[in-house]
Design an enzyme around this catalytic site. Structure first.
Site, PDB file in Angstrom:
ATOM      1  N   HIS A   1      -8.453  -2.897  -0.723  1.00 34.69           N
ATOM      2  CA  HIS A   1      -7.831  -3.361   0.500  1.00 34.69           C
ATOM      3  C   HIS A   1      -6.834  -2.300   0.756  1.00 34.69           C
ATOM      4  O   HIS A   1      -6.423  -1.642   1.633  1.00 34.69           O
ATOM      5  CB  HIS A   1      -7.463  -4.762   0.603  1.00 34.69           C
ATOM      6  CG  HIS A   1      -6.521  -4.926   1.731  1.00 34.69           C
ATOM      7  ND1 HIS A   1      -6.648  -5.879   2.721  1.00 34.69           N
ATOM      8  CD2 HIS A   1      -5.104  -4.843   2.068  1.00 34.69           C
ATOM      9  CE1 HIS A   1      -5.966  -6.099   3.563  1.00 34.69           C
ATOM     10  NE2 HIS A   1      -4.827  -5.105   3.046  1.00 34.69           N
ATOM     11  N   GLU A   2      -5.814  -2.122  -0.528  1.00 37.35           N
ATOM     12  CA  GLU A   2      -4.573  -1.122  -0.460  1.00 37.35           C
ATOM     13  C   GLU A   2      -5.123   0.091  -0.143  1.00 37.35           C
ATOM     14  O   GLU A   2      -4.470   0.964   0.193  1.00 37.35           O
ATOM     15  CB  GLU A   2      -3.879  -1.684  -1.676  1.00 37.35           C
ATOM     16  CG  GLU A   2      -3.077  -3.057  -1.884  1.00 37.35           C
ATOM     17  CD  GLU A   2      -2.774  -3.577  -0.610  1.00 37.35           C
ATOM     18  OE1 GLU A   2      -2.046  -2.784  -0.097  1.00 37.35           O
ATOM     19  OE2 GLU A   2      -2.734  -4.731  -0.684  1.00 37.35           O
TER      20      GLU A   2
ATOM     21  N   GLU B   1      -3.927  -4.422   9.212  1.00 37.82           N
ATOM     22  CA  GLU B   1      -4.599  -5.338   8.157  1.00 37.82           C
ATOM     23  C   GLU B   1      -5.844  -5.953   8.397  1.00 37.82           C
ATOM     24  O   GLU B   1      -6.584  -6.051   7.635  1.00 37.82           O
ATOM     25  CB  GLU B   1      -3.357  -6.567   8.337  1.00 37.82           C
ATOM     26  CG  GLU B   1      -1.991  -6.053   7.974  1.00 37.82           C
ATOM     27  CD  GLU B   1      -2.140  -5.497   6.558  1.00 37.82           C
ATOM     28  OE1 GLU B   1      -2.943  -5.532   5.845  1.00 37.82           O
ATOM     29  OE2 GLU B   1      -1.040  -4.991   6.227  1.00 37.82           O
TER      30      GLU B   1
ATOM     31  N   GLU C   1       0.898  -1.127   0.001  1.00 43.76           N
ATOM     32  CA  GLU C   1       0.127  -0.125  -0.097  1.00 43.76           C
ATOM     33  C   GLU C   1       0.687   1.332  -0.036  1.00 43.76           C
ATOM     34  O   GLU C   1       0.273   2.322   0.234  1.00 43.76           O
ATOM     35  CB  GLU C   1      -0.706   0.058   1.385  1.00 43.76           C
ATOM     36  CG  GLU C   1      -0.108   0.107   2.634  1.00 43.76           C
ATOM     37  CD  GLU C   1       0.166  -1.169   3.372  1.00 43.76           C
ATOM     38  OE1 GLU C   1       0.085  -2.242   2.714  1.00 43.76           O
ATOM     39  OE2 GLU C   1       0.119  -1.157   4.640  1.00 43.76           O
ATOM     40  N   ASN C   2       2.174   1.164  -0.494  1.00 45.96           N
ATOM     41  CA  ASN C   2       3.007   2.464  -0.393  1.00 45.96           C
ATOM     42  C   ASN C   2       2.028   3.695  -0.818  1.00 45.96           C
ATOM     43  O   ASN C   2       1.202   3.671  -1.820  1.00 45.96           O
ATOM     44  CB  ASN C   2       4.050   2.259  -1.535  1.00 45.96           C
ATOM     45  CG  ASN C   2       4.731   1.080  -1.513  1.00 45.96           C
ATOM     46  OD1 ASN C   2       5.304   0.728  -0.584  1.00 45.96           O
ATOM     47  ND2 ASN C   2       4.468   0.341  -2.544  1.00 45.96           N
TER      48      ASN C   2
HETATM   49 ZN   LIG Z   1      -2.858  -4.860   3.968  1.00 47.40          ZN
END
Ligand SMILES: [Zn+2]
Length: 878
Positions: free
Chosen positions: A307-308, A330, A274-275
């Protein structure tokens, strides 16, 4: 944040802003770097400690901002094991601001961590190199020296010097770009980032096409694809734009960066990363062929994107203070990915699917004694690698789901907005989130949640008495710790959970929530009449199992067979029952009888659960031929109406779930009926058409490619094996290659199985994917299982070398695919013994869990063998 029980860098020098300049050499696989870090020194010191790994240092100079006096480090000491570099200066550095200039160089490794290279073949068949980064958790230090701890948030200014023909990007947009050195190199300077954690910095260099769009709030979103494949980025692009707009409202804080780039990386150890502003993905998790893609692939891409992007807020804008609260990132993102996908595609029924995927995975792992609490103490940062598991992701999301059920959408969101507003650009503890929800709702959330996040495991809610009279069902319940193997819980081990009890009946889900805080409770549920059924844990919103008494279970079968009960609940009863049988808390015969209530089942999610139970029973009984044969014929009986219902042929009007259901149906045929003439011929016929034209998605849609390949390989010989394997080379799409890897090990020929294992270790198959093929040999039956285990033992050193310093999760995967799945104490002993003297510290938790699951299975096998399933008269009575 400093704490005596955590290994942290000294707190007296604090980074404010990094200016990092890197010049990679994509032929020599090295790079030169400089970084100038503005720091604030809070107490006098002659040393500055930073994180660094696999870097060489040439010089370090400290400049005091107030006096302008410079001093060069008199020594630079690298502590390899601690991944720390210590710069020692001749005179004491005074408190105040200053800057540290460091000259260093590093390697563009091929380990999918740090600043690394990927090789790929372009559409013209030419081998190419690209470079990108993967820093979470501890590999920013592998690219440049830094304070590599999530709480040491700073501003990052990145400059890249790259060959002019390459495209390069980073977290932020370009500030300037100019050509250097006779026109061969360009220097790209990127805008300063907001304050952020080092593990979220990213950059990427290579040749790309892209598709782009703009969100309603004016954020430029691009999906970068390999040249010539830009259309494969359109689905992810569409999902990303809708998701950003959705999250702007949901979190009450707008996405703070001017752009979002998403890019598929040819070699990538995880699903995605996820940067901030530059999300990197495994190619199959972001690029899908708009025509060929299966429902599964589309759903996967959508949920990886959602999600990201959830992390852009939860994780990036507000970050856990230390890795022991990793679940905050998470678990929350895993809940939100479903919420967003559900909003975008309501017909996908994401929350029903949740019960059988994330929910099931959480309950499976967390029923082991070798599980761990969601909030796990992490002393050395390296330990975090071990908790990127189903507990953090799946159980984490499950407890979020539970809070959502208790608070309701409005309070839930109100608390989240408070949390985001208060902590943006900062770091938090789990307790900060509870505090926000308490403020929003006035409810004692922290008190309730402690039992779910600070202790491992979850309860089984046992019905110890029930009466159904008039308009009320009175149900007496007890709770205890649920363990997969049903082993006894001693008085000292006993635990209690604060359980919200939700119930559904034929009239729907009741709004009343009973809070169970003690070990027993009696609840009253309104019913329509005395013949009604009551389903506890309505919609499976709480991570637990329910054990009914025989009267309640009997009543529930009416709700199941009439399908008046919701899909989550129908699936939930089945999954709970199956696991209760494994734990010795329910008779195997009662489960088998329950299965007959599902003959008219037509829901994709329930079928996913049903298929899982049938396959599980078949696998477990492979060494007991009489029971195994009866299970197989029962399975065929239950599957037959499904085959009638969805058939082989895709229809134009098929919805998403129908396509998934057909995939499940063909998968079950490939397990239970692959050798039957009708099934075998149909698979072969479709495969022959596929061989003529691999792009013929009507004859062989993506949803059924893996099971059809499996059947062809299982029924065929060397020729069919080679036909399927050949597609690995000719397919250009990674998702298509994966169909081959997931099916090829099904060959009945042991010599060919062996060829598959050899193939995976000789460099043709990417490191990120090779375990799929090993897994297909392993799951092909008892012979395959023995073969992969033997192969693993003999090739352990080779695997170690192959995976070297790559992500621990890849080694976990190969351990699971080689050593898991046995059901005997002897095998468990053997596997434990094997790993005793091996250097597998980062995988130890995984190994312990595999061995424990194996012992539980051994126990379960014994229970089945000695049960009524071993008597012919039981099967005749069905
Ligand atoms: Zn994640």
């Amino acid at each position: 944040m400093s704490s005596p029980d955590k290994v942290l860098l000294p707190p007296n020098v604090d980074p404010i802003r990094y200016s990092i300049c890197l010049t990679p050499d994509l032929e020599k696989f090295t790079y030169e770097g400089t970084t100038t870090v503005s720091v604030n020194v809070t107490s006098p010191t002659t040393t500055i400690h930073m994180h660094a790994k696999e870097l060489s240092f040439w010089s370090a100079t400290y400049t005091d901002s107030s006096t302008g006096v410079k001093q060069d480090a008199k020594s630079i000491t690298v502590q390899i094991k601690e991944t720390v570099v210590i710069f020692t200066f001749p005179t004491s550095i005074k408190p105040g601001s200053g800057s540290l200039h460091i000259v260093f160089s590093g390697l563009l490794n091929n380990q999918m961590a740090g600043f690394y290279r990927s090789g790929y073949t372009d559409i013209h068949g030419v081998r190419k190199i690209m470079a990108s980064t993967q820093f979470e958790s501890l590999d920013a230090r592998r690219a440049f020296p830094c304070w590599d701890e999530p709480s040491r948030k700073s501003i990052f200014s990145v400059t890249l010097n790259v060959p002019v023909e390459f495209t390069a990007f980073s977290n932020m947009p370009e500030l300037s770009c100019k050509t250097l050195e006779g026109g061969k190199i360009k220097e790209i300077v990127y805008m300063d980032t907001p304050v952020m954690s080092s593990y979220l910095v990213a950059f990427c260099i290579g040749e790309f096409d892209y598709v782009q769009s703009m969100t309603e709030n004016g954020v430029l979103v691009r999906v970068y694809t390999p040249p010539g494949k830009s259309s494969s980025g359109t689905f992810a692009l569409e999902c990303a734009c809708k998701t950003l707009d959705l999250y702007d409202g949901f979190f009450g804080v707008e996405y703070p960066l001017p752009k979002l780039d998403m890019v598929g990386i040819p070699e990538f150890a995880m699903g995605a990363m996820e940067n901030w502003g530059l999300v990197t993905y495994r190619e199959v998790d972001v690029l899908v062929d708009p025509i060929k893609a299966s429902s599964n692939q589309k759903q996967r891409v959508c949920t990886v994107v959602t999600h990201e992007l959830a992390h852009q807020w939860f994780g990036n804008l507000v970050t856990m203070a230390w890795w022991d609260d990793l679940w905050l990132n998470e678990g929350f993102a895993s809940w939100t990915e479903n919420m967003a996908a559900d909003e975008m595609f309501p017909d996908w029924k994401m929350w029903e699917q949740y019960t059988v995927d994330h929910g099931s995975a959480a309950l499976r792992l967390d029923s082991l004694r070798s599980s761990h609490p969601i909030q796990v103490p992490i002393k050395h940062a390296e330990e975090v690698e071990e908790v990127f598991d189903a507990i953090s992701y799946c159980k984490g999301s499950y407890v979020v789901r539970m809070i959502h059920a208790v608070l309701g959408r409005e309070m839930f969101q109100k608390g989240l907005i408070l949390y985001m507003q208060k902590h943006k650009y900062g770091n938090t503890l789990t307790s900060d989130l509870w505090a926000a929800w308490e403020e929003a709702s006035g409810m004692p959330i922290a008190d309730m949640m402690k039992s779910w996040t600070e202790q491992m495991g979850y309860p089984v809610l046992k019905v110890v008495g029930s009466t159904f009279e008039g308009k009320t069902a009175t149900i007496k319940l007890e709770q205890s710790w649920f363990l997969a193997d049903g082993s006894e819980v001693t008085a000292e081990e006993a635990k209690l959970w604060c359980i919200p009890i939700l119930a559904s009946t034929s009239a729907g889900t009741s709004d009343d929530i009973n809070m169970m805080r003690e070990d027993s409770i009696t609840i009253k549920v309104p019913i329509e009449d005395s013949s009604s059924w009551v389903k506890l844990n309505a919609e499976q919103q709480v991570p637990m199992r329910v054990a009914y008494d025989s009267d309640m279970l009997q009543r529930l079968t009416a709700g199941i067979s009439s399908k008046k009960m919701g899909a989550s609940d129908r699936a939930g009863i089945l999954l709970d029952s199956y696991n209760l049988v494994k734990a010795g808390m329910m008779k195997p015969g009662d489960l088998v009888k329950l299965l007959s209530s599902y003959v008219a089942e037509d829901d994709a999610t329930v079928w996913e659960a049903l298929g899982g139970v049938l396959v599980g029973l078949e696998k477990a009984t492979q060494d007991i031929p009489m029971i195994n044969a009866n299970i197989k014929s029962l399975a065929k009986k239950i599957i037959a109406p499904l085959v009638e219902l969805v058939g082989w042929e895709a229809q134009a009007e098929d919805g998403h779930l129908t396509k998934l259901l057909r995939g499940t149906c063909i998968r079950l045929l490939s397990i239970f009926s692959y050798s039957e003439a009708g099934v075998k011929d149909e698979a072969n016929r479709r495969f022959a058409k596929f061989l003529e034209d691999a792009a013929d998605m009507q004859s062989l849609p993506s949803d059924m490619r893996t099971p059809v390949f499996k059947m062809v390989v299982k029924n065929g010989g060397k020729k069919e094996f080679e036909d399927v394997k050949g597609y690995y080379t000719s397919a250009t799409d990674n998702a298509e290659k994966k169909h081959v890897l997931s099916s090829i090990g099904e060959t009945p020929d042991l010599k060919l199985k062996m060829d598959v294992l050899d193939w995976t270790t000789h460099g043709d198959v990417k490191l990120q994917d090779f375990f799929y093929a090993v897994g297909s040999v392993h799951s092909s039956g008892p012979e395959g299982r023995d073969l992969t285990w033997t192969y693993f033992k003999e090739n352990f050193d080779r695997y170690k070398t192959m995976l070297g310093l790559a992500s621990a999760s890849l080694f976990d995967a190969i351990i699971q695919c080689s050593c898991g799945g046995f059901s005997s104490d002897e095998k468990a002993d053997e596997i434990e013994e094997f790993f005793k003297d091996k250097d597998v510290a980062q995988n130890q938790r995984k190994i312990t869990q595999i061995v424990e699951a194996m012992r539980a299975n051994a126990k379960y096998l014994k229970v089945i063998a000695e049960s009524e399933l071993g008597e012919e008269k039981f099967w005749k009575s069905l």
